[in-house]
Design a protein around this motif. Structure first.
Motif, mmCIF file in Angstrom:
data_model
loop_
_atom_site.group_PDB
_atom_site.id
_atom_site.type_symbol
_atom_site.label_atom_id
_atom_site.label_comp_id
_atom_site.label_asym_id
_atom_site.label_seq_id
_atom_site.Cartn_x
_atom_site.Cartn_y
_atom_site.Cartn_z
ATOM 1 N N TYR A 236 0.839 -1.199 0.000
ATOM 2 C CA TYR A 236 0.000 0.000 0.000
ATOM 3 C C TYR A 236 0.878 1.255 0.000
ATOM 4 N N ILE A 237 1.956 1.203 0.768
ATOM 5 C CA ILE A 237 2.857 2.355 0.817
ATOM 6 C C ILE A 237 3.587 2.514 -0.515
ATOM 7 N N LEU A 238 3.964 1.402 -1.126
ATOM 8 C CA LEU A 238 4.612 1.462 -2.431
ATOM 9 C C LEU A 238 3.679 2.041 -3.487
ATOM 10 N N VAL A 239 2.398 1.701 -3.414
ATOM 11 C CA VAL A 239 1.425 2.257 -4.353
ATOM 12 C C VAL A 239 1.252 3.751 -4.103
ATOM 13 N N ASN A 240 1.262 4.154 -2.838
ATOM 14 C CA ASN A 240 1.200 5.578 -2.525
ATOM 15 C C ASN A 240 2.378 6.320 -3.148
ATOM 16 N N LEU A 241 3.547 5.692 -3.101
ATOM 17 C CA LEU A 241 4.736 6.244 -3.738
ATOM 18 C C LEU A 241 4.532 6.335 -5.242
ATOM 19 N N ALA A 242 3.925 5.303 -5.827
ATOM 20 C CA ALA A 242 3.688 5.295 -7.270
ATOM 21 C C ALA A 242 2.703 6.384 -7.685
ATOM 22 N N VAL A 243 1.673 6.619 -6.881
ATOM 23 C CA VAL A 243 0.698 7.679 -7.174
ATOM 24 C C VAL A 243 1.384 9.042 -7.161
ATOM 25 N N ALA A 244 2.233 9.272 -6.178
ATOM 26 C CA ALA A 244 2.965 10.542 -6.105
ATOM 27 C C ALA A 244 3.886 10.708 -7.307
ATOM 28 N N ASN A 245 4.594 9.638 -7.666
ATOM 29 C CA ASN A 245 5.472 9.697 -8.828
ATOM 30 C C ASN A 245 4.682 9.954 -10.107
#
Length: 352
Positions: free
Chosen positions: A80-89
């Motif tokens: 979930y945190i990695l996806v949050n990172l992907a959304v920001a990127n």
């Protein structure tokens, strides 16, 4: 088409060379190509670079999000945190990099003052969410592996709360320049926008805002990353001593050490040039400098939309396997990343 003249937007840009105010339109980054800052070849090369970041960053982060939606087994708290990172990127690449690609092609801030504020805001909020997400990942690894809270379990609800917190922290850094605490203006070669690092002694109080960004938005997450990963490495050292005969533990230490070094290095490459440049400007008011150098930190930060997913996602065997399946390649059935395996082995010998 309506022309936005400087007298209508007196606070929307800063010219770093002495000019006759009657002729300021000749250098306005919103009206004319900034050829006094570089040759057309440099501008077009930067445009091509931003095009690559736009395409690659958008593609890899869209695939990451789509892969998580498609495969239920990826919906763990860490992912979930990695996806949050992907959304920001994705926000930075699809808006920030694309805007810079267009403006470098025209050799000036073609989208005007409003476009400048949009680009600066999206780059700031995406960059801050990304930065805080990296700190949350480090914090999660520390809780899971080192167990400072005993048997506390970091669950999906905690991960979602941390993701929400990253956006709150990012908004606290990205919104102030829109409402008068600092401002978004063209930077570097005047084809991208950022908070005003340059001017001083004015109503925007730029010095205080820069110090706020440094302390809260860089020093705090960076200290978190360094502390958590150093504790993780100490735990692995203890595991190696406790299981001196275990080849798998020795291998785990090497794998996680490599990951930690890559993660910290990636963080520094992304943010240290920007922070160093801003602090130099603040502490050396009146000193001459080449404005074109301000473009370099911006490029490093936007390039993070590509190398962050590579470090944090594509090096994860589980994510990599699902991505390969989704694009039609044979992916195998790896269920755990090397870091997760290492965490499991270390936790067996860690403190209860």
């Amino acid at each position: 088409m309506r022309v936005n003249r400087p007298e209508e937007f007196p606070d929307d840009f800063w010219i770093p060379i002495p000019l006759d105010t009657n002729n300021i339109t000749a250098f306005s980054p919103y009206l004319v190509p900034q050829d006094h800052l570089g040759t057309p070849f440099i501008f077009y090369s930067m445009s091509a670079f931003m095009f690559v970041l736009w395409v690659a960053g958008t593609a890899i982060n869209v695939l990451t999000i789509a892969c998580t939606v498609k495969y239920k087994k990826l919906r763990s708290h860490l992912n979930y945190i990695l996806v949050n990172l992907a959304v920001a990127n994705l926000l930075v690449s699809s808006v920030g990099s694309f805007t810079c690609f267009v403006c470098f092609a025209f050799r000036y801030m073609y989208l005007g003052p409003i476009g400048c504020k949009i680009e600066g805001f999206t780059a700031a909020i995406g960059g801050m969410v990304s930065l805080w997400s990296l700190a949350v990942i480090a914090f999660e690894r520390w809780l899971v592996v080192c167990k400072p809270l005993g048997n506390f379990a970091f669950r999906s609800s905690h991960a979602l709360a941390c993701c929400a917190l990253t956006w709150v922290c990012a908004l606290s850094a990205a919104v102030p320049p829109l409402v008068g605490w600092s401002r978004y203006i063209p930077e570097g070669m005047q084809c991208s926008c950022a908070p005003d690092w340059y001017t001083t002694g004015n109503k925007f109080n730029n010095e205080t805002f820069v110090m706020y960004l440094f302390c809260f938005c860089f020093a705090v997450p960076f200290s978190t990353i360094i502390f958590c990963y150093s504790q993780l490495l100490f735990m692995l050292k203890s595991a190696v001593k406790a299981q001196a005969e275990s080849a798998s533990t020795q291998k785990a230490e090497k794998e996680v050490t490599k990951m930690v070094v890559i993660m910290v290095f990636g963080f520094l490459v992304c943010w240290l040039p920007y922070v160093s440049f801003a602090l130099w400007i603040i502490n050396n008011r009146g000193q001459p400098f080449d404005l074109r150098l301000a473009t370099i930190p911006s490029c490093f930060s936007k390039a993070s939309t590509v190398y962050n997913p590579v470090i944090y996602i594509l090096l994860n065997k589980q994510f990599r396997s699902c991505l390969r399946k989704m694009v039609g390649m044979s992916g195998g059935d790896e269920e755990e990343s090397s870091t997760s395996q290492s965490a499991t082995e270390v936790s067996k010998v860690g403190p209860a």
